[in-house]
Design an enzyme around this catalytic site. Structure first.
Site, short mmCIF file in Angstrom:
data_model
loop_
_atom_site.label_atom_id
_atom_site.label_comp_id
_atom_site.label_asym_id
_atom_site.label_seq_id
_atom_site.Cartn_x
_atom_site.Cartn_y
_atom_site.Cartn_z
N GLY A 1 69.48 74.74 55.66
CA GLY A 1 70.51 74.77 56.69
C GLY A 1 70.13 75.55 57.93
CB SER A 2 66.96 76.54 59.57
OG SER A 2 66.30 75.33 59.85
CG ASN A 3 68.00 71.77 62.25
OD1 ASN A 3 67.74 71.75 63.45
ND2 ASN A 3 67.08 71.54 61.32
CG LEU B 1 72.46 55.30 52.48
CD1 LEU B 1 71.43 55.39 53.60
CD2 LEU B 1 72.20 54.04 51.65
CB ILE B 2 76.42 58.13 55.46
CG1 ILE B 2 75.74 59.43 55.90
CG2 ILE B 2 77.91 58.16 55.77
CD1 ILE B 2 76.26 60.68 55.24
CG ASN C 1 70.09 62.31 60.16
OD1 ASN C 1 70.21 63.42 59.63
ND2 ASN C 1 69.08 61.50 59.88
CG HIS D 1 63.84 61.36 60.58
ND1 HIS D 1 64.08 61.28 59.23
CD2 HIS D 1 62.57 60.97 60.77
CE1 HIS D 1 62.99 60.83 58.63
NE2 HIS D 1 62.06 60.63 59.54
C1 GAR Z 1 65.07 69.17 59.04
O1 GAR Z 1 63.72 69.23 59.41
C2 GAR Z 1 65.61 67.77 59.25
O2 GAR Z 1 65.02 67.10 60.33
C3 GAR Z 1 65.24 67.11 57.95
O3 GAR Z 1 65.49 68.08 56.97
C4 GAR Z 1 65.21 69.36 57.53
C5 GAR Z 1 66.34 70.29 57.17
O4 GAR Z 1 66.02 71.61 57.50
N1 GAR Z 1 66.00 65.92 57.73
C6 GAR Z 1 65.48 64.82 57.20
O5 GAR Z 1 64.33 64.77 56.78
C7 GAR Z 1 66.42 63.63 57.12
N2 GAR Z 1 65.72 62.44 56.77
P1 GAR Z 1 67.14 72.73 57.54
O6 GAR Z 1 67.91 72.65 56.22
O7 GAR Z 1 66.39 74.00 57.65
O8 GAR Z 1 68.02 72.45 58.72
#
Ligand code: GAR
Length: 192
Positions: free
Chosen positions: A13-15, A88-89, A103, A105
């Site tokens: 969950g850093s984003n 998947l949603i 989203n 990616h």
């Molecule tokens: C992020 O890099 C995001 O782009 C990716 O998961 C990571 C989550 O990081 N998402 C996907 O790969 C979706 N297909 P986070 O939990 O540190 O935010």
């Protein structure tokens, strides 16, 4: 009235954290709920730190009931933000929030997208393909993995000798820099 965001995340969950930080004292919007399929996800701790409520669900609830939709509607959610959410949603949720689910990616779609392409799997595939550039894509969500309309893309250089951690770091930096502000700009266009 503040616009209300729900964040779905499956892992660290850093984003999500960067988005929580941006809206913490915002007069315009707030994170109303964090949802996860993973009871161990660190994003739950982050939500707690920001005093944001969370909801943990399982496959049955997500795919076989309308409970999550009811929850989101009761909370008057305006925008759903996926931040490292790996399921998947389902169609019923997309139908309820058309153009209201985004989203991020960790690649320049359409390359390195699709089922199974998430997190380190993406970075490893980018490395294995000998790419000289990596990147990120922020996009609307439809019923297929990584296929909705693109909103924003950004690239970073991959140098010879970059390892997985370095590539991941560069991608993460870009994500943290852009996802919150793009979410903010999308919110501005949504009518309450
Ligand atoms: C992020 O890099 C995001 O782009 C990716 O998961 C990571 C989550 O990081 N998402 C996907 O790969 C979706 N297909 P986070 O939990 O540190 O935010």
């Amino acid at each position: 009235m503040k616009k209300r965001i729900a964040i779905f995340a499956s892992g660290s969950g850093s984003n999500a954290q960067k988005i929580m930080e941006l809206f913490k004292n915002s007069p315009d919007a707030e994170i109303a709920l964090v949802l996860t399929n993973n009871p161990e996800a660190y994003v739950l701790q982050r939500a707690d730190n920001f005093e944001i409520p969370s909801h943990i669900f399982d496959r049955k609830e997500f795919y076989e009931t309308d409970d999550i939709i009811e929850l989101l509607k009761n909370l008057e959610i305006d925008l759903i933000v996926l931040a490292g959410f790996l399921w998947l949603i389902p169609k019923n949720l997309i139908a309820e929030y058309p153009g209201r689910i985004v989203n991020i990616h960790p690649a320049i779609l359409p390359k390195f997208g699709g089922k199974g392409m998430y997190g380190d799997h993406v970075h490893k595939a980018v490395m294995a393909a000998g790419e000289t550039e990596g990147g990120i894509t922020i996009h609307y969500v439809n019923e297929n993995y990584d296929e909705g309309e693109y909103i924003y893309q950004a690239k970073y250089k991959i140098e010879k000798g970059d390892n997985l951690e370095m590539i991941k770091f560069k991608g993460q930096q870009l994500e943290h820099q852009h996802y919150p502000r793009i979410v903010e700009s999308i919110l501005k266009k949504i009518k309450k």
